[in-house]
Design a protein around this motif. Structure first.
Motif, PDB file in Angstrom:
ATOM      1  N   HIS A 103      -6.598   9.326   2.412  1.00  0.00           N
ATOM      2  CA  HIS A 103      -6.859   7.979   1.900  1.00  0.00           C
ATOM      3  C   HIS A 103      -6.081   6.973   2.741  1.00  0.00           C
ATOM      4  O   HIS A 103      -4.870   7.097   2.921  1.00  0.00           O
ATOM      5  N   ARG A 104      -6.764   6.005   3.288  1.00  0.00           N
ATOM      6  CA  ARG A 104      -6.199   4.964   4.156  1.00  0.00           C
ATOM      7  C   ARG A 104      -5.555   5.567   5.412  1.00  0.00           C
ATOM      8  O   ARG A 104      -4.590   5.001   5.957  1.00  0.00           O
ATOM      9  N   GLU A 142     -10.350  -3.391  -2.408  1.00  0.00           N
ATOM     10  CA  GLU A 142     -10.913  -2.523  -1.384  1.00  0.00           C
ATOM     11  C   GLU A 142     -12.436  -2.583  -1.354  1.00  0.00           C
ATOM     12  O   GLU A 142     -13.049  -2.263  -0.339  1.00  0.00           O
ATOM     13  N   VAL A 177       0.855  -1.179   0.000  1.00  0.00           N
ATOM     14  CA  VAL A 177       0.000   0.000   0.000  1.00  0.00           C
ATOM     15  C   VAL A 177       0.893   1.232   0.000  1.00  0.00           C
ATOM     16  O   VAL A 177       1.934   1.258   0.683  1.00  0.00           O
ATOM     17  N   GLU A 186      -5.857   3.190   8.475  1.00  0.00           N
ATOM     18  CA  GLU A 186      -4.950   2.043   8.419  1.00  0.00           C
ATOM     19  C   GLU A 186      -3.520   2.469   8.743  1.00  0.00           C
ATOM     20  O   GLU A 186      -2.790   1.760   9.452  1.00  0.00           O
ATOM     21  N   TRP A 187      -3.105   3.631   8.234  1.00  0.00           N
ATOM     22  CA  TRP A 187      -1.765   4.134   8.537  1.00  0.00           C
ATOM     23  C   TRP A 187      -1.622   4.434  10.027  1.00  0.00           C
ATOM     24  O   TRP A 187      -0.595   4.098  10.653  1.00  0.00           O
ATOM     25  N   VAL A 245       0.397   5.624   0.097  1.00  0.00           N
ATOM     26  CA  VAL A 245      -0.465   6.803   0.177  1.00  0.00           C
ATOM     27  C   VAL A 245       0.428   8.032   0.178  1.00  0.00           C
ATOM     28  O   VAL A 245       1.606   7.972   0.581  1.00  0.00           O
ATOM     29  N   ARG A 288       1.529  -5.572   3.087  1.00  0.00           N
ATOM     30  CA  ARG A 288       0.393  -6.293   3.660  1.00  0.00           C
ATOM     31  C   ARG A 288       0.710  -7.784   3.698  1.00  0.00           C
ATOM     32  O   ARG A 288       1.409  -8.292   2.819  1.00  0.00           O
ATOM     33  N   SER A 339      -5.868  -3.870  -7.197  1.00  0.00           N
ATOM     34  CA  SER A 339      -5.762  -3.101  -5.960  1.00  0.00           C
ATOM     35  C   SER A 339      -7.068  -2.384  -5.628  1.00  0.00           C
ATOM     36  O   SER A 339      -7.515  -2.398  -4.477  1.00  0.00           O
TER      37      SER A 339
END
Length: 562
Positions: free
Chosen positions: A255-256, A413, A19, A259-260, A21, A291, A409
């Motif tokens: 974005h994300r 999601e 991933v 998760e970060w 970003v 991941r 990818s």
């Protein structure tokens, strides 16, 4: 039918393993920019020197040479920065090595094609599998000269491969060649020099699990504070303790971001890279992490709710929804894009089209998207279709590899699986079996829409051909089997299944010699029946007709008459 090539088995594409970003570093002060430029120039010079040393070592690289290079870099930076530089150097060298091997394979394919066409008589027609002879003596002569050129390139490339020589340009070969065409590129020498230096900077750090916020060199806190561990020669520029410089800018990944934040809170590894966009004059920070490998779901589970078959074209995606039985549902959908212009424009167009495609598939309720597993080879296509320049440009302009990776990818999601199928004959058989039957005054079917149906059916494991018409003679099956979709163990199938050429490998293919009698018509009395009667059905029938002297004879359990 013997000329058809064997079809590959459809498979579910594995999900993304990484991933990345990005967010902009806003409101940087002049001192912040001065420090970032100094760090980038210093570490970029170290990276250039290390790459030169690695290329000089060639195939003699080993653990000892790696350790020696890292010790030399540590003196002028730090141990972590030296590790990041040497790792990036090895990645660049390995990429150049893979590109060199691909170049040799392309030259081999071109040489084989040229030798084959030069060996044929002038004007001989080709086939779908191989091109024919050349049209004139002049073209034959020019292609013979090109064969000599490719053979010379091949010999030089093989010599470089055996010696371990690679050619790598830090900053990019294209930007380097732009220096000789500044007027065409619309750049001045100063602007080009600024871009060249920015591309050769190195402000990056690999993540470390267990360390504070997952990275010791470039540290980003949950509230968005960014600090950099300065190399030893630039330690005097630090504005905080332990030789670190803290930027005034704050970042917040839209974005994300959740998760970060979870990763850095748990001190899991996150890699960072800071770079300058000279055209916009903006600084950006990119965060990336890996991941864990997730096992793909079985093909049957992915297609349980139906699929969307997608045909990739030069200017649009042609998509059609199919249920799990392989029947087209609704009308075709087309998602257009424009692949002209700059690379950034083309990438944005592809992303926008894929976003609309995925949103429609999600609303349709399917669980998978079927797409062709395309892999074009530029050199082979040029030698085979040398006179069709527009066609070659069309093929080379389709970003097949990047498109598939981006689709996988983005679909992951949204909980959608990607099923890759063999692209052989999808357009041909789709137009043959589906374009005309589905065309109505209100529905216009193109060849690409029909190819989408063929791709979807192949992803589901069904033959491409649609259900055939009833026999022309009478109600018996003397003209052949009525359907090409029923399974062999289906008791309602009518007659003998004809062998199909579009059956996935591993599935049983029926033989022409196998015969199976058809069931008698309901209008024929006293005809022997092949239907098996259960005991419960027999007792119920016997109770309804007992004592009826005029009724038909009661059948026995094996289907005969009593």
């Amino acid at each position: 039918m013997g000329g058809l090539r064997k079809l590959e088995t459809p498979f579910v594409a594995p999900g993304p393993c990484g991933v990345a970003v990005r967010d902009r570093l806003k409101l940087l002060t002049s001192q912040d920019e001065r420090v970032l430029r100094a760090v980038g120039a210093h570490q970029g010079a170290l990276a250039s020197r290390d790459l030169k040393t690695r290329c000089a070592n060639g195939l003699e690289h080993g653990a000892d040479t790696w350790a020696a290079r890292k010790r030399d870099l540590t003196k002028e930076s730090s141990s972590r920065i030296a590790g990041a530089i040497t790792k990036a150097t090895h990645d660049r060298w390995a990429l150049a090595r893979r590109c060199q091997a691909a170049h040799i394979r392309q030259l081999d394919a071109g040489i084989r094609t040229l030798r084959h066409r030069l060996s044929l008589p002038l004007g001989e027609k080709g086939t779908k599998r191989a091109a024919g002879g050349y049209r004139s003596k002049g073209e034959w002569f020019r292609k013979s000269r090109r064969l000599a050129t490719l053979e010379a390139r091949h010999a030089a490339a093989v010599a470089d491969w055996q010696a371990g020589r690679v050619r790598v340009v830090r900053g990019g070969k294209r930007l380097l060649n732009t220096r000789h065409h500044l007027t065409d590129a619309g750049l001045t020498e100063d602007r080009w020099r600024e871009r060249w230096e920015a591309e050769r900077w190195f402000i990056a750090a690999d993540g470390e699990s267990g360390k504070r916020f997952g990275n010791e060199t470039i540290r980003v806190t949950p509230d968005g504070e960014v600090s950099i561990k300065l190399p030893a020669p630039l330690a005097h520029l630090a504005n905080t303790r332990h030789g670190r410089y803290t930027l005034t800018a704050r970042i917040a990944f839209a974005h994300r971001g959740a998760e970060w934040a979870d990763r850095i809170t748990a001190n899991r590894a996150v890699a960072y890279r800071i770079h300058l966009d000279t055209e916009r004059g903006r600084w950006y920070l990119t965060a990336s992490w890996q991941r864990p490998a997730v096992q793909t779901i079985p093909l049957a589970a992915a297609c349980a709710r139906g699929v969307v078959g997608v045909d990739t074209n030069a200017d649009h995606f042609a998509a059609y929804r199919l249920d799990r039985h392989g029947n087209p549902v609704g009308d075709p959908h087309r998602f257009g894009y424009d692949l002209s212009g700059t690379a950034g424009h083309r990438d944005a167009q592809i992303r926008h089209a894929l976003t609309r495609l995925i949103n429609w598939a999600k609303c349709a309720g399917v669980g998978a998207i079927g797409i062709e597993d395309l892999d074009f080879t530029g050199e082979k296509t040029r030698e085979k279709h040398g006179g069709r320049k527009r066609f070659r440009q069309l093929i080379s302009g389709m970003p097949t590899g990047k498109l598939k990776a981006r689709l996988v990818s983005m679909a992951a999601e949204q909980g959608l699986a990607i099923v890759a199928v063999d692209p052989a004959y999808t357009s041909l058989w789709g137009a043959q079996h589906w374009q005309k039957p589905l065309t109505t005054p209100r529905r216009k079917m193109s060849r690409h829409d029909a190819a989408g149906i063929a791709i979807g059916r192949r992803a589901l494991g069904h033959p491409v051909r649609r259900r055939t018409a009833p026999p022309p003679h009478d109600r018996s099956d003397r003209a052949g089997h009525r359907t090409a979709q029923a399974e062999p163990d289906n008791r309602r199938r009518e007659g003998t299944r004809l062998p199909t050429t579009d059956r996935p490998p591993g599935r049983p293919s029926p033989s022409r010699k196998r015969k199976r009698g058809t069931s008698a018509s309901n209008t024929v009395r006293d005809a022997p029946s092949t239907q098996q009667w259960s005991r419960l059905t027999y007792v119920h029938w016997l109770g309804t007709v007992e004592g009826d002297a005029t009724g038909p004879e009661a059948p026995t359990a094996d289907g005969g008459s009593r």
